[in-house]
Design a protein around this motif. Structure first.
Motif, PDB file in Angstrom:
ATOM      1  N   ASP A 250     -26.939 -24.221  -3.684  1.00  0.00           N
ATOM      2  CA  ASP A 250     -26.370 -24.426  -2.349  1.00  0.00           C
ATOM      3  C   ASP A 250     -24.859 -24.614  -2.439  1.00  0.00           C
ATOM      4  OD1 ASP A 250     -28.689 -24.173  -1.031  1.00  0.00           O
ATOM      5  OD2 ASP A 250     -29.155 -26.313  -0.983  1.00  0.00           O
TER       6      ASP A 250
ATOM      7  N   ASP B 115     -34.534 -21.861   0.063  1.00  0.00           N
ATOM      8  CA  ASP B 115     -34.913 -23.247   0.365  1.00  0.00           C
ATOM      9  C   ASP B 115     -36.429 -23.428   0.303  1.00  0.00           C
ATOM     10  OD1 ASP B 115     -32.249 -23.822   0.701  1.00  0.00           O
ATOM     11  OD2 ASP B 115     -32.274 -23.336   2.836  1.00  0.00           O
TER      12      ASP B 115
ATOM     13  N   ASN C  41     -27.399 -20.349   6.504  1.00  0.00           N
ATOM     14  CA  ASN C  41     -27.144 -21.147   5.304  1.00  0.00           C
ATOM     15  C   ASN C  41     -26.572 -20.282   4.200  1.00  0.00           C
ATOM     16  OD1 ASN C  41     -28.561 -23.210   6.695  1.00  0.00           O
ATOM     17  ND2 ASN C  41     -30.475 -22.245   6.030  1.00  0.00           N
TER      18      ASN C  41
END
Lengths: 337, 221
Positions: A30, A65, A160
């Motif tokens: 991330d 994720d 994201n």
């Protein structure tokens, strides 16, 4: 986090099977800017397009994720894609729609209300610096402006992850820099993970945290950009890095050399000046700096020097061994004639 | 002498003109309503596209090719039972419009398909990558970007319909073309033949001019 597990993509054209991606496993963290580098045909674009299922993998999984995209229904996949932005080399804007409508399209796809769309598009255009082009058509924009619209569209649904497919390859160097700065800003301010593919090492040097080098559908080397630049293991990685780090020596210098030419590469913390002065004090050699520069990669300096060592053959060899030990990155370019 | 002859013909020409307009309008409307969805279907079910479906693609393609390969005169006659079932008659402009429409649907569908093919596949991919549904991609990407091409297609279809409608005389459809054939060709009446041909030339020029104009006005690319 993006987890790619044992991904294989085989294209079938007639009876021929072409392997696009062969058994690639990769984890992208991330908030990271991750580069995939390789020559054209190496499979980097296929790999990137498997991350949002524009290409359906032949086998293997892609998890974002923790959600395995290969297991989703069509509708679930559409929703997942809204959280994975993508920009392209040739921008791919709808030509008959204004900048506003091009960006609004992504929000409409997510079922947002008219009011929400209007506010969000204005915010996005402000972020990419195109407020004044709101009602322009793509044909009225420059390449850099088109890519900014592409970025605004890709970020519309607060993704994201942002996938960049050779996003700067069609742009001139100045515009490339501006777009890279914008991507970096997006990464830092919004915390979006960026995965980009490119064949330009300059791009990697500028913004990437980690890179993977691809050849023939496989990842042959993967690591921190600085580490890879300082100590590449594979010849392909080295040839990519050389395109940025290589110092071009004028031909007459190489021809008229009196001693041995060595290329010395040292990390920022390795205090090169004492290496060189220690060497000169310990051995009966004369040293002459011919060329040198310091590259900053991820804000860490990487120094490169080209030295000419003049002296006894055995002394020069001992001096080279000494520097080799101290710096870890030394290469003999040309021996004494 | 010539003017007198022309003055005599005015009521006849008037009616023929209206009949042509009537047949062309009806069949054009049906061609657009039927051909647009069919052309989109042919495109989106193609290999590598977002609703890829080889069975639907080849079935639709086969039907389209079949209708297009039948010469119009034969289609006109072959469709008579269907025309009777639909309109209750086999003669007159309404009856002729049925076969004109059936012929125009696949014609226009292929034009729509080829206009859609000109869109950069990357633009469609970009729409897929933002999570758009097939319907949204059709409505907000394909149709706007193919609009100039589709308007050109409507122009071409309209002009072809004007031409085909001349053959509608076989079933008593009337129209300018029919007038030219009946009076000019069968009765060797050159005055009426030349007059009708001039009218047809002007009509086709006008349609082409308007079509180009509208296409240019809607082209924002």
């Amino acid at each position: 986090m993006i987890e790619i597990q044992n991904l294989v993509k085989i294209y079938e054209s007639g009876k021929q099977k072409v392997k696009g991606v062969q058994d690639v496993s990769l984890t992208i963290n991330d908030g990271e800017i991750f580069g995939i580098v390789g020559y054209s045909g190496a499979g980097k674009s296929t790999l990137l397009r498997c991350i949002n299922m524009l290409e359906w993998p032949t086998s293997g999984n892609v998890k974002i994720d923790g959600v395995d995209l290969t297991s989703l229904s069509r509708q679930e996949l559409r929703r997942a894609r809204q959280k994975i932005g993508m920009i392209f080399q040739h921008f791919h804007l709808v030509r008959s729609k204004t900048v506003f409508d091009n960006v609004a399209f992504a929000l409409k796809a997510a079922g947002k209300s008219k009011q929400e769309i209007r506010n969000k598009v204005d915010d996005l255009l402000e972020m990419v610096g195109l407020q004044d082009k709101r009602d322009a058509y793509p044909s009225q924009l420059s390449g850099g402006q088109k890519q900014r619209v592409g970025i605004a569209r890709a970020l519309a649904n607060d993704p994201n992850v942002l996938l960049c497919d050779e996003a700067t390859s069609a742009l001139d160097p100045g515009t490339t820099r501006q777009i890279l700065l914008l991507l970096k800003k997006i990464n830092q301010e919004l915390g979006i993970t960026i995965v980009l593919i490119t064949h330009e090492m300059g791009v990697v040097k500028e913004i990437c945290d980690r890179i993977a080098v691809m050849q023939d559908g496989k990842i042959i080397e993967c690591g921190e950009v600085y580490e890879l630049f300082a100590r590449p293991e594979e010849p392909l990685t080295r040839s990519f890095i050389d395109s940025v780090l290589q110092l071009e020596l004028p031909e007459h210098l190489v021809k008229n050399r009196r001693g041995t030419l060595v290329r010395l590469q040292y990390r920022g913390e390795a205090a090169s000046d004492t290496v060189i002065s220690d060497m000169l004090q310990s051995f009966r050699v004369k040293g002459n700096i011919i060329h040198g520069k310091i590259e900053y990669i991820q804000n860490k300096p990487l120094g490169i020097l080209v030295l000419e060592l003049i002296g006894d053959e055995s002394e020069v060899k001992r001096a080279i061994d000494f520097m080799h030990e101290r710096t870890g990155g030394l290469e003999v370019i040309e021996h004494a004639a | 002498m010539l003017l007198d002859r022309l003055a005599e013909l005015v009521p006849e020409l008037n009616q023929a003109f209206l009949e042509t307009m009537y047949m062309v309008s009806i069949s054009l409307a049906v061609a657009i309503m039927g051909g647009l969805p069919l052309g989109i279907l042919l495109f989106v079910t193609d290999r590598g596209l977002f609703l890829e479906n080889p069975v639907v693609k080849s079935a639709a393609g086969f039907v389209v090719n079949m209708v297009r390969s039948v010469p119009f005169i034969i289609l006109l006659v072959a469709l008579l039972p269907f025309t009777r079932w639909l309109t209750g008659t086999t003669i007159g402009p309404t009856a002729a419009s049925v076969s004109l429409s059936i012929a125009a649907i696949p014609f226009f569908a292929r034009i729509v398909e080829s206009s859609l093919r000109e869109i950069d596949r990357g633009v469609i991919e970009a729409a897929i990558s933002v999570g758009a549904s097939p319907w949204m991609i059709i409505k907000d990407v394909l149709l706007p970007d193919a609009r100039p091409g589709i308007i050109h297609g409507i122009t071409i279809t309209t002009i072809s319909l004007v031409g085909y409608s001349a053959m509608a005389g076989i079933v008593g459809g009337g129209g300018i073309g029919d007038l030219a054939i009946r009076f000019g060709y069968y009765r060797y009446d050159n005055t009426i033949m030349i007059t009708t041909v001039v009218i047809l030339i002007c009509l086709v020029q006008l349609i082409q001019f308007l079509g180009d104009r509208i296409a240019r006005l809607t082209d924002k690319r």
